[in-house]
Design a protein around this motif. Sequence first.
Motif, mmCIF file in Angstrom:
data_model
loop_
_atom_site.group_PDB
_atom_site.id
_atom_site.type_symbol
_atom_site.label_atom_id
_atom_site.label_comp_id
_atom_site.label_asym_id
_atom_site.label_seq_id
_atom_site.Cartn_x
_atom_site.Cartn_y
_atom_site.Cartn_z
ATOM 1 N N GLY A 15 0.804 -1.217 0.000
ATOM 2 C CA GLY A 15 0.000 0.000 0.000
ATOM 3 C C GLY A 15 0.838 1.269 0.000
ATOM 4 O O GLY A 15 0.313 2.355 -0.291
ATOM 5 N N LEU A 16 2.099 1.172 0.324
ATOM 6 C CA LEU A 16 2.970 2.356 0.313
ATOM 7 C C LEU A 16 3.747 2.495 -0.981
ATOM 8 O O LEU A 16 4.595 3.387 -1.098
ATOM 9 C CB LEU A 16 3.957 2.311 1.490
ATOM 10 C CG LEU A 16 3.403 2.704 2.862
ATOM 11 C CD1 LEU A 16 4.513 2.675 3.924
ATOM 12 C CD2 LEU A 16 2.751 4.092 2.846
ATOM 13 N N VAL A 23 8.742 2.257 -1.041
ATOM 14 C CA VAL A 23 8.116 1.699 0.164
ATOM 15 C C VAL A 23 9.009 1.929 1.369
ATOM 16 O O VAL A 23 8.549 2.367 2.431
ATOM 17 C CB VAL A 23 7.820 0.194 -0.013
ATOM 18 C CG1 VAL A 23 7.294 -0.407 1.294
ATOM 19 C CG2 VAL A 23 6.815 -0.030 -1.137
ATOM 20 N N ARG A 26 9.146 5.670 2.472
ATOM 21 C CA ARG A 26 7.891 6.108 3.092
ATOM 22 C C ARG A 26 7.699 5.443 4.459
ATOM 23 O O ARG A 26 7.188 6.056 5.395
ATOM 24 C CB ARG A 26 6.711 5.802 2.164
ATOM 25 C CG ARG A 26 6.717 6.647 0.888
ATOM 26 C CD ARG A 26 5.458 6.461 0.080
ATOM 27 N NE ARG A 26 4.277 6.940 0.795
ATOM 28 C CZ ARG A 26 3.030 6.759 0.379
ATOM 29 N NH1 ARG A 26 2.804 6.099 -0.741
ATOM 30 N NH2 ARG A 26 2.012 7.219 1.075
ATOM 31 N N ASP A 31 5.059 7.016 7.184
ATOM 32 C CA ASP A 31 3.797 7.023 6.428
ATOM 33 C C ASP A 31 3.004 5.743 6.692
ATOM 34 O O ASP A 31 3.572 4.692 7.007
ATOM 35 C CB ASP A 31 4.074 7.103 4.921
ATOM 36 C CG ASP A 31 4.501 8.488 4.490
ATOM 37 O OD1 ASP A 31 4.563 9.378 5.364
ATOM 38 O OD2 ASP A 31 4.784 8.670 3.290
ATOM 39 N N ALA A 33 -0.204 3.260 4.987
ATOM 40 C CA ALA A 33 -1.011 2.954 3.793
ATOM 41 C C ALA A 33 -2.467 2.679 4.148
ATOM 42 O O ALA A 33 -3.264 2.348 3.271
ATOM 43 C CB ALA A 33 -0.418 1.732 3.082
ATOM 44 N N ALA A 51 -4.858 -1.508 4.644
ATOM 45 C CA ALA A 51 -3.728 -0.993 3.862
ATOM 46 C C ALA A 51 -3.850 -1.549 2.449
ATOM 47 O O ALA A 51 -3.595 -2.728 2.212
ATOM 48 C CB ALA A 51 -2.415 -1.416 4.497
ATOM 49 N N ASN A 54 -2.837 1.006 -4.179
ATOM 50 C CA ASN A 54 -3.571 2.061 -4.881
ATOM 51 C C ASN A 54 -3.731 1.775 -6.377
ATOM 52 O O ASN A 54 -2.872 1.169 -7.007
ATOM 53 C CB ASN A 54 -2.828 3.397 -4.730
ATOM 54 C CG ASN A 54 -2.909 3.910 -3.317
ATOM 55 O OD1 ASN A 54 -3.963 3.883 -2.688
ATOM 56 N ND2 ASN A 54 -1.768 4.342 -2.789
ATOM 57 N N LEU A 305 1.676 -1.013 6.994
ATOM 58 C CA LEU A 305 1.345 -1.786 5.786
ATOM 59 C C LEU A 305 0.229 -2.778 6.007
ATOM 60 O O LEU A 305 -0.162 -3.499 5.071
ATOM 61 C CB LEU A 305 2.594 -2.540 5.298
ATOM 62 C CG LEU A 305 3.771 -1.671 4.851
ATOM 63 C CD1 LEU A 305 4.959 -2.535 4.453
ATOM 64 C CD2 LEU A 305 3.367 -0.777 3.689
#
Lengths: 379, 229
Positions: A15-16, A23, A26, A31, A33, A51, A54, A305
């Motif tokens: 997800g990141l 990844v 982030r 971050d 996700a 998560a 995208n 994640l």
Amino acid sequence: MNRSVHITDYALVTGLGCDVKTVWSRLVAGDSAIRPVEHFKTTNCLAKSAALVNDLPCQAGESRLYPILEQLLEQLDCVPQSARLITATTKGAIDLLENDCQHHGQVSAAAAVVPSSMTSWLARQLDVDDNGININAACASSTLAIARGAGLIAHGVAEVVVVCCADIVSEFVLSGFSALQALSDQPSRPFDVDRNGLTLGEGAAAVVLMSEDAAQRYHRVKHAEVCGWGAANDANHITAPARDGCGLIQTVRQTLNRAQVKADEVAAISAHGTGTVYNDMMELTAFKAIFGERPLPISSIKGALGHTLGAAGGIEVVLGIASLNDQLVPPTCGCVNPEPLGVGQISATAQPFSGDLLLSTNSGFGGVNAALLLRRGQQ
Amino acid sequence: MNCNVAGFGWVAVDGLGAGKSGTFHGFTAGELAPVTRQDLFDRPDRRFGRMDSFSKLGLAAITFALRDAGLEEWQEKRSVGILADTFSGCLQTDCDYFNSVIPDEGVFASPQLFAYTLSNTFLGEAALRFGLTGNCQVVNCCADDGLSVIHQAIESIQWGEDERVVVGFCELSSNGALNAPGALFMVLEAADVARSSLMALTINQQGAMSCHGKSVDTVTMLVEVLAGT
């Protein structure tokens, strides 16, 4: 044994992001996700978020699994045709079952849903001679897949093994964990005293394992060595871990013995860290039994994640390579007040460490435990 | 590489039992009778009643295999692994579970059924029931011969990962390596710990498998050898 086992290529989708560099950067930046689930209704689920990967180019009636795997394979160099193939997934393209339901009002058994469909698809895409196997051992599936691949190389049965793992966020799985009361209604907080459940995630990872000879023959960089592995069952409960950590302790001891490494030499731990009350406490109990009071940095990526089920171990191995390269364990997102057993070892920010050995562990339903020991390779 | 088959257990359309009973005749098409607690255990067993059909099938064959090998009773946990090959696995349970999700958008989703929507859950059932702490995993083999899981078990013993491995096949449908619904599990053990060997299982340097001195190229051939003992 035996021959050394090297990771010569790797890839991941989470997800990141859909490449390791993105990844990792982030993740280190803190971050997450985790975002609202929109591809199915979550009205009656404990958690409405997960998560998610995208912008998947997923057509109606198709599984989310294969677009994720396509993004994964785009990152890999060519795999030798003689490579053995091992995959890991718990539920594969289980969303096809949901699609079937939408069309027929109830579900029926469909061959495309079985895990080996993913294996066969990957064998075709990678153009390897081997038909492959899929390993299904709940949340330790991909850890055991890598362990199996490492064993084949270490004992001279194979020269090259490619391991691919993936699982997706589906209505099937989210509703199930919700029914089990295992989900947190907020992003999960692994190892935090106030943790109250897990957050699901989706993703995929691939690692290419080679013997020393094969790495030289194919002119591949040895990014890391898989120098130890182990597996043991709690023989205690179907869905809950043994509170004394007996299975994980046995697993880690096997792993260290296989690598002929002392516990003092391990520099950091990538834990399973689901964010459930019992799993996280079990892990800390086991780590304390093995590593004593040494303030070894421990991290879980699942607060950022999500819990990617059968793909978790593979994703954590790929990020473990980045961790060893940068001598940094990633933040344990959501861990504000660590459990007393983990104070000084777990942090919501990235922690530096110094050393060449990283332990990665996973545990799962059915009482399974699995561990891998990674040694830093060439950057 | 070689190891010994210490015992085996089976559930087929025409019956179920332990290898040394001499009543195993292989697998045939048809419908499996539901496995009941009374088929396996003398005493009432709450856990067994909760299990899905796939888990009951697999647990039954594992129980008979351990009984055949004299390993059913135990005092302390043992480093015995379990490897199971399946094609469809718990797919029927997946359907049953998801049919409990559909009405009312998941309000009545069954946690009990969901716990059995992992194909490896029955291995956990067997592990805790018989105190087995080895490597337990389901292996979905894609090769035509279906023997990958047997190779993995023999290698596990040969490489010192487990002294014993319970290995076999479990399928509610006819789609798997047995070509029929049923389950077959064998207890394999290292030659130096063997107590009551039924027969030898060997892989030569070329990777060819033989059982009881007979060449085994497919699961069907393995079944024929076991049925002939």
